[in-house]
Write an enzyme that holds these catalytic residues in place. Structure first.
Site, PDB file in Angstrom:
ATOM      1  NE  ARG A  43     -14.275  -6.182   8.706  1.00 11.04           N
ATOM      2  CZ  ARG A  43     -13.349  -5.717   7.887  1.00 11.04           C
ATOM      3  NH1 ARG A  43     -13.620  -5.471   6.634  1.00 11.04           N
ATOM      4  NH2 ARG A  43     -12.119  -5.486   8.325  1.00 11.04           N
TER       5      ARG A  43
ATOM      6  CG  ASP B 273      -3.173  -0.100   8.726  1.00 10.04           C
ATOM      7  OD1 ASP B 273      -3.089  -1.108   8.011  1.00 10.04           O
ATOM      8  OD2 ASP B 273      -4.278   0.337   9.114  1.00 10.04           O
TER       9      ASP B 273
ATOM     10  CD  GLN C 121      -2.987  -1.140   2.243  1.00  6.35           C
ATOM     11  OE1 GLN C 121      -3.078  -0.198   3.027  1.00  6.35           O
ATOM     12  NE2 GLN C 121      -3.720  -2.240   2.370  1.00  6.35           N
TER      13      GLN C 121
ATOM     14  CG  HIS D 265      -7.225  -0.630  13.183  1.00  3.28           C
ATOM     15  ND1 HIS D 265      -6.335   0.341  12.831  1.00  3.28           N
ATOM     16  CD2 HIS D 265      -7.270  -1.498  12.131  1.00  3.28           C
ATOM     17  CE1 HIS D 265      -5.860   0.095  11.616  1.00  3.28           C
ATOM     18  NE2 HIS D 265      -6.408  -1.027  11.180  1.00  3.28           N
TER      19      HIS D 265
HETATM   20 ZN    ZN Z   1      -4.217  -3.194   8.582  1.00  2.00          ZN
END
Ligand code: ZN
Length: 459
Positions: A215, A325, A64, A274
């Site tokens: 999830r 992250d 990312q 988180h």
């Molecule tokens: Zn993450």
């Protein structure tokens, strides 16, 4: 990267477990441990200004990094949440090759080292080819992360991710998610293959397990992941966004933190990422498990996740560490500053987690160093004999450190300064950052530029 063995390091000032000390000499053994430490001595070997334990960056998705700065437009929805960010990520996932991923991972690991982190917990969920077919080597992309760590010398804790479903109702993976998916059996094979490659790394490398979230993983998958982990690090995303909490309540009848604490053996080897959506009683209960809360303040700000209740968590002796992250920006000092400022803005207060004995910067830095090491299963987090020599040195001549003593050094570094104060970093004794630059920085940067330019053409 070879270990710099038998090194002697001298620091004018150092933060030891019992407080600040002067004229400290440290010896690093051939296998990267701190083998001796002496106070009030004279300069010898590598001489630095201010020596601190170098924390772990406990949560990263390496690929990312290449998306940073590309997701700040608004989508069609009046209230833009994840929309544009997710769209960009799916476009990336259509084109990223193993070579791209290796190049991006090496770049971001190098940046982390230059920012003062000695180690990384790579929460690695990108496993398969575009379209979802596995590579001939099921662990191809894990191997690329491991190869990047060989190049940069960062202390790697690799956390291969189990990702089964597209949501709590066990819906199939969406097109953007097919590169992540495995059932528990194929995931166990991937884990074994990655373990084989990990054996090439120095002894500080660790392999853990990451069931992605409530999830993406069902109860059987979570049970399998817990069994596979044993006492290794086990990481999981938990309670990041309001929509996720609602989805878990609809499927499992309780809030995510409440559900996990009732149904899983959460303890010291767990790290929950988180936890921005917790009720006060969940915050207190999570703190008491001894698990580490993996906070990602810059990414949580970027994505509008919410604010972790660091004040209540600390009052309950909760352990926490820092992760970057989404890797939109790599800065240890800014992560710590953002964490503290978010508490102040919410509570309209100052020095939110300082104690009468220790300043804000001191409490933040010590907790993050110890919590990060615990979370990634690394014997580090303090300047103490027997632990790995994970060290970061600040320039005592930095203008913001002029006249600063004791805890004020950390407060000035975090709140007035930035990573430019960093002169040297050692990861398990590997002296990889010197004069503020990674020893292979030029080549790694050049390769990354090429990767990004070529990626842009294919997006
Ligand atoms: Zn993450």
């Amino acid at each position: 990267m070879s270990t710099i063995s038998g090194a002697h390091i001298f620091a004018k000032k150092a933060l030891l477990p019992d407080g600040w000390a002067e004229n400290v000499a440290i010896t690093v053994s051939d296998d990267g441990h701190i083998s001796s430490m002496q106070r009030d001595t004279v300069p010898a070997g590598n001489s630095v200004g201010i020596l601190l334990p170098a924390p772990a960056n406990l949560h990263s998705h390496a690929f990312q990094r290449a998306m940073a700065g590309m997701s700040e437009r608004r989508g069609q929805e009046a209230h833009d949440s994840f929309w544009t960010w997710r769209e960009i990520m799916f476009r990336f996932l259509d084109v990223l090759t193993p070579e791209d991923i290796g190049s991006i991972a090496a770049f971001v690991q190098m940046e982390m080292l230059e920012a003062g982190y000695a180690s990384i917990g790579e929460f690695h969920y990108l496993h398969h080819q575009p379209g979802g077919t596995p590579y001939a080597n099921l662990a191809e992309l894990s191997d690329r992360i491991i190869e990047a760590a060989e190049k940069t010398g960062i202390g790697l804790t690799l956390l291969p991710v189990l990702y089964q479903h597209g949501g709590c109702d066990r819906r199939p993976l969406a097109p953007g998610q097919v590169r992540f998916g495995n059932d528990p059996d194929r995931f166990a094979m991937l884990f074994e293959l990655a373990a084989g490659t990990m054996s090439r790394l120095p002894e500080d490398a660790v392999l853990g397990v990451a069931p992605h979230s409530l999830r993406a993983v069902d109860e059987d998958g979570l049970t399998a992941a817990i069994a596979l982990a044993g006492d290794r690090p086990l990481h999981m995303h938990l309670a990041e966004q309001v929509a996720e909490v609602e989805e878990v309540i609809a499927a499992r009848g309780t809030r995510p933190v409440e559900w996990l604490l009732r149904n899983a053996p959460v303890s010291e080897n767990w790290c929950l990422i988180h936890c921005t959506q917790m009720l006060p009683e969940e915050t207190a209960a999570l703190a008491k498990t001894g698990a580490v809360a993996g906070l990602c303040p810059i990414t949580e700000s970027s994505l509008g996740d919410g604010i972790f209740d660091g004040v209540r968590y600390t009052e309950n002796d909760g352990k926490f560490g820092i992760g970057s992250d989404s890797n939109i920006r790599i800065s240890l000092s800014e992560e710590l500053r953002t964490l503290e400022y978010s508490q102040r803005l919410r509570d309209k207060c100052r020095a939110s987690i300082a104690t009468p004995e220790k300043s804000t910067g001191r409490v933040l830095f010590e907790k993050v160093a110890l919590g990060g090491a615990q979370a990634i299963g690394r014997k580090a987090g303090a300047l103490a004999t027997g632990g790995f020599a994970d060290l970061v040195a600040l320039d005592e001549k930095a203008i913001d450190l002029e006249g600063r003593e004791g805890d004020e050094i950390l407060d000035a570094y975090i709140f007035a300064g930035d990573d430019r104060m960093i002169t040297d970093v050692w990861s398990a004794g590997r002296h990889v950052v010197r004069e503020g630059k990674h020893v292979k920085g030029d080549a790694i940067r050049a390769a990354y530029r090429k990767t990004v330019a070529a990626l842009r053409m294919r997006l």
